[in-house]
Scaffold this motif. Structure first.
Motif, short mmCIF file in Angstrom:
data_model
loop_
_atom_site.label_atom_id
_atom_site.label_comp_id
_atom_site.label_asym_id
_atom_site.label_seq_id
_atom_site.Cartn_x
_atom_site.Cartn_y
_atom_site.Cartn_z
N GLY A 1 -6.53 80.99 27.30
CA GLY A 1 -5.26 80.47 26.83
C GLY A 1 -5.24 78.96 26.83
O GLY A 1 -6.25 78.30 27.07
N ASN A 2 -4.08 78.40 26.55
CA ASN A 2 -3.92 76.95 26.51
C ASN A 2 -2.63 76.59 27.24
O ASN A 2 -1.59 77.18 26.98
CB ASN A 2 -3.86 76.48 25.05
N LEU A 3 -2.72 75.62 28.14
CA LEU A 3 -1.54 75.12 28.86
C LEU A 3 -1.12 73.78 28.28
O LEU A 3 -1.97 73.01 27.83
CB LEU A 3 -1.86 74.92 30.35
N THR A 4 0.17 73.49 28.31
CA THR A 4 0.64 72.17 27.92
C THR A 4 0.61 71.25 29.15
O THR A 4 0.45 71.72 30.28
CB THR A 4 2.09 72.23 27.38
N LYS A 5 0.78 69.95 28.90
CA LYS A 5 0.82 69.00 30.03
C LYS A 5 1.99 69.31 30.95
O LYS A 5 1.87 69.24 32.17
CB LYS A 5 0.98 67.57 29.50
N ALA A 6 3.13 69.67 30.37
CA ALA A 6 4.33 69.97 31.17
C ALA A 6 4.08 71.16 32.09
O ALA A 6 4.46 71.14 33.26
CB ALA A 6 5.51 70.24 30.24
N GLN A 7 3.42 72.21 31.55
CA GLN A 7 3.12 73.38 32.37
C GLN A 7 2.15 73.01 33.49
O GLN A 7 2.29 73.46 34.63
CB GLN A 7 2.51 74.49 31.51
N LEU A 8 1.16 72.18 33.17
CA LEU A 8 0.19 71.73 34.17
C LEU A 8 0.89 70.99 35.31
O LEU A 8 0.68 71.29 36.48
CB LEU A 8 -0.87 70.83 33.52
N PHE A 9 1.77 70.04 34.94
CA PHE A 9 2.45 69.26 35.97
C PHE A 9 3.41 70.12 36.79
O PHE A 9 3.63 69.86 37.96
CB PHE A 9 3.20 68.07 35.35
N GLU A 10 3.97 71.17 36.17
CA GLU A 10 4.85 72.09 36.91
C GLU A 10 4.05 72.84 37.98
O GLU A 10 4.50 72.96 39.13
CB GLU A 10 5.46 73.08 35.91
N ILE A 11 2.85 73.30 37.62
CA ILE A 11 1.97 73.97 38.58
C ILE A 11 1.59 73.01 39.70
O ILE A 11 1.61 73.35 40.88
CB ILE A 11 0.70 74.51 37.88
N VAL A 12 1.26 71.76 39.33
CA VAL A 12 0.83 70.76 40.31
C VAL A 12 1.96 70.48 41.30
O VAL A 12 1.71 70.37 42.51
CB VAL A 12 0.38 69.47 39.61
N ARG A 13 3.19 70.40 40.82
CA ARG A 13 4.32 70.13 41.72
C ARG A 13 4.52 71.29 42.71
O ARG A 13 4.91 71.06 43.85
CB ARG A 13 5.59 69.89 40.91
N GLN A 14 4.25 72.53 42.26
CA GLN A 14 4.38 73.67 43.18
C GLN A 14 3.26 73.67 44.21
O GLN A 14 3.47 74.08 45.35
CB GLN A 14 4.34 74.98 42.39
N MET A 15 2.08 73.20 43.84
CA MET A 15 0.92 73.23 44.74
C MET A 15 0.81 71.97 45.59
O MET A 15 -0.02 71.92 46.49
CB MET A 15 -0.38 73.40 43.93
N ARG A 16 1.59 70.95 45.32
CA ARG A 16 1.46 69.66 46.01
C ARG A 16 1.54 69.77 47.53
O ARG A 16 0.73 69.15 48.23
CB ARG A 16 2.53 68.68 45.47
N PRO A 17 2.46 70.56 48.11
CA PRO A 17 2.50 70.65 49.58
C PRO A 17 1.22 71.24 50.18
O PRO A 17 0.85 70.90 51.30
CB PRO A 17 3.69 71.56 49.86
N LYS A 18 0.53 72.12 49.45
CA LYS A 18 -0.68 72.75 49.96
C LYS A 18 -1.92 71.89 49.74
O LYS A 18 -2.95 72.13 50.35
CB LYS A 18 -0.92 74.08 49.25
N SER A 19 -1.82 70.92 48.85
CA SER A 19 -2.99 70.14 48.44
C SER A 19 -3.45 69.19 49.55
O SER A 19 -2.65 68.71 50.35
CB SER A 19 -2.65 69.33 47.19
N LEU A 20 -4.74 68.93 49.55
CA LEU A 20 -5.30 67.99 50.52
C LEU A 20 -5.47 66.60 49.92
O LEU A 20 -5.93 65.68 50.61
CB LEU A 20 -6.66 68.50 51.01
N ALA A 21 -5.13 66.43 48.65
CA ALA A 21 -5.31 65.14 47.97
C ALA A 21 -4.27 64.13 48.45
O ALA A 21 -3.14 64.49 48.79
CB ALA A 21 -5.21 65.32 46.47
N LYS A 22 -4.67 62.85 48.46
CA LYS A 22 -3.74 61.79 48.87
C LYS A 22 -2.69 61.54 47.81
O LYS A 22 -1.52 61.35 48.11
CB LYS A 22 -4.51 60.48 49.10
N GLU A 23 -3.12 61.48 46.55
CA GLU A 23 -2.22 61.12 45.46
C GLU A 23 -1.96 62.32 44.56
O GLU A 23 -2.67 63.32 44.60
CB GLU A 23 -2.83 59.98 44.63
N PHE A 24 -0.94 62.17 43.70
CA PHE A 24 -0.57 63.23 42.77
C PHE A 24 -1.71 63.52 41.79
O PHE A 24 -1.98 64.67 41.48
CB PHE A 24 0.69 62.81 42.01
N LYS A 25 -2.38 62.46 41.34
CA LYS A 25 -3.45 62.69 40.35
C LYS A 25 -4.63 63.44 40.96
O LYS A 25 -5.35 64.14 40.25
CB LYS A 25 -3.89 61.39 39.68
N GLY A 26 -4.81 63.34 42.27
CA GLY A 26 -5.85 64.13 42.93
C GLY A 26 -5.52 65.62 42.87
O GLY A 26 -6.40 66.46 42.65
#
Length: 129
Positions: free
Chosen positions: A66-91
């Motif tokens: 399939g294909n995701l849009t940028k908006a869908q990607l950023f929505e997923i990233v915002r949901q996963m941000r608390p679990k992420s080990l990256a320092k910054e959002f772009k990580g």
């Protein structure tokens, strides 16, 4: 507390994730079970692709083309941000792009690996949050 009731609670809590493997956290307090669905990055990506339901027992090793849009990607990233080990959002964005690569989908028609390189070269603009 009967196992049947706990099983029914889990089925009720995971009804929106039908056909996708998710982690379920059971919190038991005062002999009452509370079900929390904790989706991982892969299940969030697959859910955003809005693919038709499939039987996991019958169809194996499926490629999600399939294909995701940028908006869908950023929505997923915002949901996963608390679990992420990256320092910054772009990580975290790069982590999710790696998951998209493993799943086999594209983002805005581009391969996820190319977008990861674009983030490294500051050619792909990521929001701060």
């Amino acid at each position: 507390m009967s196992p049947k009731k706990v099983g029914d609670d889990i089925v009720k809590g995971t009804s929106t994730w039908k056909g996708i493997r998710v982690t379920v956290r059971l919190t038991i307090q005062n002999r009452a079970a509370k079900v929390d669905v904790e989706p991982n990055a892969t299940s969030l990506v697959i859910k955003q692709l809005k693919e038709p339901l499939r039987d996991r027992k019958k169809t194996k090793n499926i490629k999600h083309s399939g294909n995701l849009t940028k908006a869908q990607l950023f929505e997923i990233v915002r949901q996963m941000r608390p679990k992420s080990l990256a320092k910054e959002f772009k990580g975290t964005v790069k982590e999710i792009l790696g998951t998209c690569n493993a799943v086999g989908c594209t983002v805005d028609g581009c391969k996820p690996i190319a977008l990861q390189e674009a983030i490294d070269n500051d050619e792909f603009d990521c929001p701060e949050k």
